[in-house]
Write a protein that holds these residues in place. Sequence first.
Motif, mmCIF file in Angstrom:
data_model
loop_
_atom_site.group_PDB
_atom_site.id
_atom_site.type_symbol
_atom_site.label_atom_id
_atom_site.label_comp_id
_atom_site.label_asym_id
_atom_site.label_seq_id
_atom_site.Cartn_x
_atom_site.Cartn_y
_atom_site.Cartn_z
ATOM 1 N N GLY A 1 21.143 -9.950 16.046
ATOM 2 C CA GLY A 1 22.260 -10.765 15.320
ATOM 3 C C GLY A 1 23.491 -10.382 15.733
ATOM 4 N N ASP A 2 24.453 -10.285 15.001
ATOM 5 C CA ASP A 2 25.964 -9.614 15.534
ATOM 6 C C ASP A 2 26.008 -8.371 16.207
ATOM 7 N N PHE A 3 25.095 -7.477 15.781
ATOM 8 C CA PHE A 3 25.046 -6.148 16.369
ATOM 9 C C PHE A 3 24.630 -6.275 17.917
ATOM 10 N N GLU A 4 23.488 -7.057 18.034
ATOM 11 C CA GLU A 4 22.999 -7.152 19.541
ATOM 12 C C GLU A 4 24.038 -7.939 20.182
ATOM 13 N N ALA A 5 24.802 -8.815 19.641
ATOM 14 C CA ALA A 5 25.791 -9.830 20.101
ATOM 15 C C ALA A 5 26.830 -8.565 20.830
ATOM 16 N N GLN A 6 27.544 -7.879 19.862
ATOM 17 C CA GLN A 6 28.351 -6.928 20.250
ATOM 18 C C GLN A 6 28.043 -5.977 21.276
ATOM 19 N N GLU B 1 17.841 -0.703 20.703
ATOM 20 C CA GLU B 1 17.998 -0.338 19.468
ATOM 21 C C GLU B 1 17.506 1.256 19.319
ATOM 22 N N ASP B 2 18.523 2.212 19.199
ATOM 23 C CA ASP B 2 18.100 3.684 19.110
ATOM 24 C C ASP B 2 18.888 4.188 17.961
ATOM 25 N N ILE B 3 18.171 4.291 16.945
ATOM 26 C CA ILE B 3 18.732 4.795 15.776
ATOM 27 C C ILE B 3 19.174 6.055 15.529
ATOM 28 N N GLU B 4 18.897 6.970 16.521
ATOM 29 C CA GLU B 4 19.169 8.244 16.594
ATOM 30 C C GLU B 4 20.689 8.681 17.260
ATOM 31 N N PHE B 5 20.861 7.853 18.236
ATOM 32 C CA PHE B 5 22.039 7.952 18.935
ATOM 33 C C PHE B 5 22.978 6.773 19.226
ATOM 34 N N HIS B 6 22.435 5.467 19.627
ATOM 35 C CA HIS B 6 23.048 4.310 19.910
ATOM 36 C C HIS B 6 23.612 3.835 18.499
ATOM 37 N N LYS B 7 22.643 3.593 17.602
ATOM 38 C CA LYS B 7 23.433 3.107 16.282
ATOM 39 C C LYS B 7 24.529 3.789 15.833
ATOM 40 N N PRO B 8 24.578 5.282 15.820
ATOM 41 C CA PRO B 8 25.763 6.043 15.298
ATOM 42 C C PRO B 8 27.032 5.569 16.252
ATOM 43 N N PHE B 9 26.709 5.768 17.339
ATOM 44 C CA PHE B 9 27.865 5.537 18.262
ATOM 45 C C PHE B 9 28.477 3.970 18.029
ATOM 46 N N HIS C 1 26.948 -5.260 8.280
ATOM 47 C CA HIS C 1 26.531 -6.450 8.663
ATOM 48 C C HIS C 1 26.724 -6.004 10.439
ATOM 49 N N PHE C 2 27.810 -5.698 10.711
ATOM 50 C CA PHE C 2 28.311 -5.251 12.023
ATOM 51 C C PHE C 2 29.204 -6.227 12.731
ATOM 52 N N GLN C 3 30.493 -5.870 12.345
ATOM 53 C CA GLN C 3 31.754 -6.684 13.147
ATOM 54 C C GLN C 3 32.777 -5.836 13.105
ATOM 55 N N TYR C 4 33.829 -6.459 13.947
ATOM 56 C CA TYR C 4 35.153 -5.644 14.310
ATOM 57 C C TYR C 4 36.506 -6.616 13.436
ATOM 58 N N ASN C 5 35.965 -7.152 12.323
ATOM 59 C CA ASN C 5 37.029 -7.880 11.692
ATOM 60 C C ASN C 5 38.428 -7.256 11.513
ATOM 61 N N THR C 6 38.138 -5.831 11.225
ATOM 62 C CA THR C 6 39.550 -5.085 10.764
ATOM 63 C C THR C 6 40.454 -4.851 11.804
ATOM 64 N N VAL C 7 40.028 -5.080 12.963
ATOM 65 C CA VAL C 7 40.949 -4.889 14.156
ATOM 66 C C VAL C 7 41.894 -6.306 14.267
ATOM 67 N N ALA C 8 41.376 -7.460 13.974
ATOM 68 C CA ALA C 8 42.176 -8.604 13.754
ATOM 69 C C ALA C 8 43.013 -8.358 12.475
ATOM 70 N N LEU C 9 42.384 -8.163 11.556
ATOM 71 C CA LEU C 9 43.068 -8.270 10.258
ATOM 72 C C LEU C 9 44.158 -7.009 10.181
ATOM 73 N N GLY C 10 43.703 -5.958 10.704
ATOM 74 C CA GLY C 10 44.741 -4.922 10.816
ATOM 75 C C GLY C 10 46.102 -5.290 11.574
ATOM 76 N N LEU C 11 45.871 -6.095 12.764
ATOM 77 C CA LEU C 11 46.922 -6.396 13.670
ATOM 78 C C LEU C 11 47.678 -7.509 12.999
ATOM 79 N N SER C 12 47.152 -8.246 12.166
ATOM 80 C CA SER C 12 47.643 -9.208 11.329
ATOM 81 C C SER C 12 48.613 -8.729 10.312
ATOM 82 N N LEU C 13 48.083 -7.627 9.628
ATOM 83 C CA LEU C 13 49.072 -7.020 8.632
ATOM 84 C C LEU C 13 50.062 -6.182 9.363
ATOM 85 N N TRP C 14 49.933 -5.585 10.254
ATOM 86 C CA TRP C 14 50.982 -4.875 11.247
ATOM 87 C C TRP C 14 52.034 -5.840 11.495
ATOM 88 N N SER C 15 51.657 -6.977 12.131
ATOM 89 C CA SER C 15 52.737 -8.178 12.409
ATOM 90 C C SER C 15 53.586 -8.571 11.164
#
Length: 569
Positions: A45-50, A110-118, A176-190
Amino acid sequence: VTFLMIDMSVKTIVSCFAIIVRVLVGIHPHSGQGDDHGKMAAYGGDFEAQRHWMEITLHLPISDWYSHDLDYWGLDYPPLTAYISYICGWMSDLFVGSESVALYTSRGYEDIEFHKPFMRMTVLVLDLVIYFSAVWAIASRKRDFASSSFLRTSSYYHGIILALIQPAIILIDHGHFQYNTVALGLSLWSFHYMTKDVDENSFRNCIAGSILFCLALNFKQMTLYYAIPVFTYLLGRCYSCEFSSSSSTIATIAPVFQVLKLGIAVCGTFGVLWCPFLIFRDQATSVRSVVLNILLRLFPFQRGLFEGKVSNIWFALSVKPLSIRSRLSAETLPKYATFLTLLMVVPPSILLFVVGKNKGKIVVKMEEKELIRTVQKEPAHPSLKDGTATTPIKSQKSGDMDRSSHHLLCLLWGTTTSSLGFFLASYQVHEKSILLALSPLSVLLFFRNTKNEADVKTDTEYIFICWFSIMTVWTLFPLIQTDRLVLAYWSCIAMFSLVATIKPCNASRNGSSTFVAQRKSDKVPYDRLEQLTIQAILLLSSIIMLALHGLELIVDAPRLLPDLYPVLW
C-alpha cells in the motif's frame, strides 16, 4: 525566569506525550504490510509506494521520475515530495542498507527490525520539525490576547494536547503511513505568517506566508483545498496596506504593487522547485510536454469522482437506487462537481476578502450578542464604566483579541470551511482528504471563547470541534480496518476523548490583571435552545456511530450486500 522554566518543562512534557502516542501507533502494521491488501496489481500500500519513490528518485535521472513504470506505484505527488523522497532514500541506503532502495530488486522490501523503524522515524521527524512547530507557533498567538497569568493555567496546554493527538492524523500518518503532516504543517505555518503583525501595515509576512503555502502545494496537491480562501484573503490584504505617499495616484495603484510582490514570490517558489525538471529533461522532449506529464500525474481525473468508500455527497448519491454515475455522463459530472464546490467555497472566501481588506477596528460579535470585555484590576480607561467597556476599545498586548489574532481565527475557519466543501462536493476525492479540514479546525481550540475557562465543557464550539475530531477518524474506519489498526483506532479515540473531557483549571490564581472575553448575556440568559439543539444533534450522531460499530460486531453483512458496512461509513 521561573515561569519560563515551568513553561518550557510543560511544553516538553506535552510534546513527549504526543510523540509517545505516535511511536505506539507505529508499532502496529502499516498499509499493505505482508501484502495484506492482496487485491492490487502492485505490492502493498502507501508504505511501499513511499519506499518505491525513494528507490526511483535515488537511482533514476530526474527526467524519469514521473514516467518510470507507472503501473507500479508511479510517482504522483508534486516535486517537493520527490525531493524529500530522494533525501530519505539516500538516508535509507546509508543507514538501513542498499537493499532497502535497490532499483527493481527492493520491491516489496519489508524489514521489521531495521527498515520499518527507519521509515516510521522519517515520518516522526518531519512531523516534529514542521507540524509540531506550527501548532506551537499558532498556540503562542494566544498570548496576544491573554495575560501571562492565563498561561499558567492548564487550559492553554489543554488545547495544544488536543491539537497534537488528533486520532485521524496520527492513525493515517503513523499507522497507515503517509507524510500528511508536512503539507498540513506548512499550511499552518503559512496561515501564521499571513496573519502576523496585521496592525503594523507590513506586507512582508504575507509574502513569507505565500512562499510557505507554495511549499505546501508542492508537497501535496490536495492543499489546493485551501487555495481559494487563501487567495481572497491575501487579495484583501493587498487592498489594506497603505503607501506613505500624499499622491492619490500612488495610493490607488498601491494594491497592484502588492499583487505583483505576491506574484513574484509564488512564481519564484514554483520556478525553483520545477526548474530542475525542465533543465534536465530529455532534449527530445519539449518543456510543455514535461509540465503536462507531471500535471497529469498530479491530477488523475480519469480515476473518477472519488476513491474508496469516501464519506461525501457524490458517494452517497452513487449508492443504489440513486446511482448518479450511471444517470449522468462522465463529461457532465465534473461540471456539477465544480459548480457545487464553488457554491460551498465562494461565500466564506468572500468574507475572508472583507476581513483582509478591513482597516478599522475589529468588533467581535456572536449573532446579535456582542462580546464585551470586563477588566479586572486595571487602571481606569475613558471608555470604562464600573469595570465594563460599553464600547469596543483597542486591544492591548496583554489584553483582548487583536486584529492579527482575529485575522488568524477567520482564516482558520475559512480554510476549514473551504476544505470541507471540497471534500464533500469536488471531483476525485480520497477519504484521507478530510484531514485538510481537521487540521485548521483542531487549532481553533486555542481561540475558543467561553464565559469561564473552567466551563469549557459546556461551550458548543469546543464540543463541536471535539465531535468533528472523532467523526473524522470514524469515517476512516474501513481503511483503518483494512490496515489492521483497529486496536490503535480505539486506543486513540479513548485517549482523545479522555483528554477532551478533562476540565481545565480556571484562570489565574494570583489576582493579577487579566482581560476575559465575556458575553453581554451574563444578565440576559444565553440562548439555551440553540445550544441544546446543537448538542443534541452531536450526541445523537455519536450514538449512531457507536451503534454502527456494535451492529458490525454482532450482525454479519448480507451476502448480497457484502460492502454494506463500509458503505454506511
